[in-house]
Design a protein around this motif. Structure first.
Motif, mmCIF file in Angstrom:
data_model
loop_
_atom_site.group_PDB
_atom_site.id
_atom_site.type_symbol
_atom_site.label_atom_id
_atom_site.label_comp_id
_atom_site.label_asym_id
_atom_site.label_seq_id
_atom_site.Cartn_x
_atom_site.Cartn_y
_atom_site.Cartn_z
ATOM 1 N N MET A 1 32.597 -57.086 -66.844
ATOM 2 C CA MET A 1 31.469 -57.908 -66.488
ATOM 3 C C MET A 1 31.007 -57.498 -65.091
ATOM 4 N N LYS A 2 29.704 -57.400 -64.910
ATOM 5 C CA LYS A 2 29.153 -56.989 -63.621
ATOM 6 C C LYS A 2 29.092 -58.170 -62.656
ATOM 7 N N MET A 3 29.506 -57.901 -61.425
ATOM 8 C CA MET A 3 29.470 -58.888 -60.347
ATOM 9 C C MET A 3 28.638 -58.328 -59.205
ATOM 10 N N ILE A 4 27.894 -59.210 -58.547
ATOM 11 C CA ILE A 4 27.170 -58.847 -57.338
ATOM 12 C C ILE A 4 27.528 -59.864 -56.260
ATOM 13 N N ILE A 5 27.882 -59.355 -55.087
ATOM 14 C CA ILE A 5 28.214 -60.215 -53.959
ATOM 15 C C ILE A 5 27.333 -59.837 -52.772
ATOM 16 N N ALA A 6 27.159 -60.781 -51.853
ATOM 17 C CA ALA A 6 26.421 -60.535 -50.617
ATOM 18 C C ALA A 6 27.368 -60.776 -49.452
ATOM 19 N N ASP A 29 38.475 -52.806 -57.843
ATOM 20 C CA ASP A 29 38.383 -51.368 -58.088
ATOM 21 C C ASP A 29 36.943 -50.960 -58.331
ATOM 22 N N GLY A 30 36.547 -49.871 -57.704
ATOM 23 C CA GLY A 30 35.226 -49.311 -57.960
ATOM 24 C C GLY A 30 34.074 -50.038 -57.305
ATOM 25 N N ILE A 31 34.343 -50.960 -56.387
ATOM 26 C CA ILE A 31 33.256 -51.682 -55.730
ATOM 27 C C ILE A 31 32.419 -50.702 -54.904
ATOM 28 N N THR A 32 31.119 -50.866 -54.962
ATOM 29 C CA THR A 32 30.207 -50.054 -54.156
ATOM 30 C C THR A 32 29.323 -50.989 -53.351
ATOM 31 N N PHE A 33 28.858 -50.486 -52.220
ATOM 32 C CA PHE A 33 28.072 -51.301 -51.304
ATOM 33 C C PHE A 33 26.733 -50.640 -51.003
ATOM 34 N N SER A 34 25.715 -51.475 -50.805
ATOM 35 C CA SER A 34 24.407 -50.995 -50.380
ATOM 36 C C SER A 34 24.471 -50.595 -48.911
ATOM 37 N N GLU A 35 23.416 -49.952 -48.449
ATOM 38 C CA GLU A 35 23.301 -49.689 -47.021
ATOM 39 C C GLU A 35 23.139 -51.031 -46.304
ATOM 40 N N PRO A 36 23.757 -51.183 -45.136
ATOM 41 C CA PRO A 36 23.606 -52.435 -44.388
ATOM 42 C C PRO A 36 22.164 -52.633 -43.927
ATOM 43 N N CYS A 52 24.866 -56.725 -46.452
ATOM 44 C CA CYS A 52 24.852 -55.723 -47.514
ATOM 45 C C CYS A 52 25.225 -56.401 -48.832
ATOM 46 N N ILE A 53 25.023 -55.653 -49.888
ATOM 47 C CA ILE A 53 25.332 -56.114 -51.236
ATOM 48 C C ILE A 53 26.477 -55.266 -51.781
ATOM 49 N N GLY A 54 27.374 -55.900 -52.504
ATOM 50 C CA GLY A 54 28.450 -55.189 -53.186
ATOM 51 C C GLY A 54 28.349 -55.418 -54.686
ATOM 52 N N THR A 55 28.621 -54.386 -55.459
ATOM 53 C CA THR A 55 28.621 -54.518 -56.923
ATOM 54 C C THR A 55 29.908 -53.922 -57.481
ATOM 55 N N ILE A 95 26.810 -63.661 -55.921
ATOM 56 C CA ILE A 95 25.387 -63.758 -56.218
ATOM 57 C C ILE A 95 25.140 -63.758 -57.727
ATOM 58 N N GLN A 96 25.865 -62.888 -58.410
ATOM 59 C CA GLN A 96 25.691 -62.792 -59.860
ATOM 60 C C GLN A 96 27.042 -62.599 -60.522
ATOM 61 N N TYR A 97 27.265 -63.358 -61.581
ATOM 62 C CA TYR A 97 28.491 -63.277 -62.374
ATOM 63 C C TYR A 97 28.064 -62.960 -63.801
ATOM 64 N N GLY A 98 28.213 -61.709 -64.202
ATOM 65 C CA GLY A 98 27.704 -61.297 -65.505
ATOM 66 C C GLY A 98 26.194 -61.450 -65.520
ATOM 67 N N ASN A 99 25.682 -62.166 -66.496
ATOM 68 C CA ASN A 99 24.239 -62.403 -66.595
ATOM 69 C C ASN A 99 23.790 -63.675 -65.871
ATOM 70 N N GLU A 100 24.738 -64.386 -65.263
ATOM 71 C CA GLU A 100 24.425 -65.649 -64.597
ATOM 72 C C GLU A 100 24.137 -65.440 -63.109
ATOM 73 N N THR A 101 22.952 -65.839 -62.676
ATOM 74 C CA THR A 101 22.621 -65.806 -61.256
ATOM 75 C C THR A 101 23.216 -67.049 -60.610
ATOM 76 N N ILE A 102 24.062 -66.835 -59.630
ATOM 77 C CA ILE A 102 24.763 -67.935 -58.970
ATOM 78 C C ILE A 102 23.933 -68.508 -57.832
ATOM 79 N N ARG A 103 23.334 -67.628 -57.035
ATOM 80 C CA ARG A 103 22.507 -68.080 -55.922
ATOM 81 C C ARG A 103 21.523 -67.003 -55.545
#
Length: 108
Positions: A1-6, A29-36, A52-55, A95-103
């Motif tokens: 499941m895809k996760m997005i964090i801020a 494992d495998g987390i990637t981050f956007s440019e700050p 930044c954002i992490g996925t 920010i996102q848990y699977g297809n659910e937008t958290i905030r």
């Protein structure tokens, strides 16, 4: 499941963002981050924020992910008391848990 964090910090911003990324890399494992990205504070008086954002992909419950994020903040020494003083060593939000937008994130 895809996760997005801020992630965001307004105190020793570059150092704290790097440390948070390192710690999160051990947890996901495998987390990637956007440019700050530098942003102006919203709703508080403080220095600018570095964000930044992490996925990542994981098969964890939402509760488990949120516990890891909170534990990472605590390990870095962040607290609710600091936030009340306008000092954000690190703030990590799901920010996102699977297809659910958290905030929604104001700076995106």
């Amino acid at each position: 499941m895809k996760m997005i964090i801020a992630l965001g910090s307004n105190l020793h911003q570059e150092q704290n963002l790097l440390k948070a990324k390192e710690l999160l890399g051990h947890s996901f494992d495998g987390i990637t981050f956007s440019e700050p990205e530098w942003t102006e504070p919203i709703g508080i008086k403080s220095d600018r924020f570095l964000n930044c954002i992490g996925t990542f992909e994981a098969e964890l419950s939402r509760t488990a992910v949120e516990k890891i994020l909170k534990r990472t903040e605590q390990v870095m020494g962040d607290s609710h008391q600091n936030h009340q003083l306008g000092k954000v060593l690190i703030d990590i939000d799901l920010i996102q848990y699977g297809n659910e937008t958290i905030r929604k994130i104001a700076w995106l």
